[in-house]
Each structure stands twice: as C-alpha cells, then as structure tokens.
Design a protein around this motif. Structure first.
Motif, PDB file in Angstrom:
ATOM      1  N   VAL A   1       1.836   7.232  -8.195  1.00  0.00           N
ATOM      2  CA  VAL A   1       1.605   5.822  -8.517  1.00  0.00           C
ATOM      3  C   VAL A   1       1.143   5.675  -9.963  1.00  0.00           C
ATOM      4  O   VAL A   1       1.545   4.741 -10.664  1.00  0.00           O
TER       5      VAL A   1
ATOM      6  N   GLU B   1       6.012  -3.239   4.435  1.00  0.00           N
ATOM      7  CA  GLU B   1       5.842  -3.116   2.984  1.00  0.00           C
ATOM      8  C   GLU B   1       7.135  -2.661   2.326  1.00  0.00           C
ATOM      9  O   GLU B   1       7.531  -3.182   1.287  1.00  0.00           O
TER      10      GLU B   1
ATOM     11  N   GLY C   1       0.507  11.312  -3.890  1.00  0.00           N
ATOM     12  CA  GLY C   1       0.877   9.903  -3.923  1.00  0.00           C
ATOM     13  C   GLY C   1       0.155   9.146  -5.025  1.00  0.00           C
ATOM     14  O   GLY C   1       0.754   8.328  -5.722  1.00  0.00           O
TER      15      GLY C   1
ATOM     16  N   VAL D   1       3.691   5.512  -2.625  1.00  0.00           N
ATOM     17  CA  VAL D   1       2.853   4.756  -1.688  1.00  0.00           C
ATOM     18  C   VAL D   1       3.095   5.233  -0.261  1.00  0.00           C
ATOM     19  O   VAL D   1       2.156   5.333   0.547  1.00  0.00           O
ATOM     20  N   GLU D   2       4.326   5.578   0.055  1.00  0.00           N
ATOM     21  CA  GLU D   2       4.619   6.116   1.387  1.00  0.00           C
ATOM     22  C   GLU D   2       3.959   7.480   1.599  1.00  0.00           C
ATOM     23  O   GLU D   2       3.539   7.793   2.711  1.00  0.00           O
TER      24      GLU D   2
END
Length: 103
Positions: A21, A74, A17, A34-35
């Motif tokens: 990003v 989110e 992750g 992000v998940e």
C-alpha cells in the motif's frame, strides 16, 4: 500445531500488504495489497477462534466470514472505480489522479 506459526504468517501477510500500500502506485496492485492485509486479519481471527474456543464459541469464524464479505464488496466497488478511472484517464496510477476540480 503451535498457534505462534499462524500469527507469524499473518504478521508477514499484513506487513507485505502494508508495504504494498505504501510503495505501489498502480491501483490494481493497491487493491491486491489490501487483500493481503485482509487475508492476514482473517488468519488471526480463525487462529484466535481455534485457540480460545471455550470463551467465545465460533466468534472468530463469524468475524472472518464478515471480513470476507467486506472484502468482496470492497473489490466490487474499487474495481468499478478503477475501470471508470481508466476510461477517463487511460492510466491507473494513483499519483496521477487529480484531487481538486479545475474551473
């Protein structure tokens, strides 16, 4: 099952992750990265709850549920922002977003 295995899997999820990003430019792929991070955090919380149940009864599960709710909120807000960005700019690349307002 030994508790090291879920911790290694969670570290791999958080690492993938973080890589996503830092490298990706597409806003949808950033949200997916992000998940992945949040999934790794949930795995750590549930594993820690299973290994240390005598000290904190159901503490990790409650925090994991809170992280799931936070992730859903989110995604809802972020997808609305991405859709609005696509309507305005016809692109969802984050490096093309103007950060300052033109006069």
């Amino acid at each position: 099952m030994h508790p090291v295995i879920p911790y290694v899997i969670a570290a791999a999820l958080v690492g993938l992750g973080a890589y996503g990003v830092l490298v990706r430019r597409n806003a949808i792929l950033l949200l997916m990265a992000v998940e992945l991070i949040l999934g790794g955090v949930n795995l750590v919380l549930v594993t820690a709850d299973a290994t240390v149940r005598a000290v904190l009864p159901a503490g990790g599960q409650v925090f994991a549920l809170f992280v799931i709710v936070l992730a859903a909120a989110e995604i809802g807000v972020a997808l609305a922002l991405v859709l609005q960005l696509y309507r305005l700019r016809r692109a969802v690349a984050v490096d093309e977003i103007p950060l300052e307002r033109e006069p």
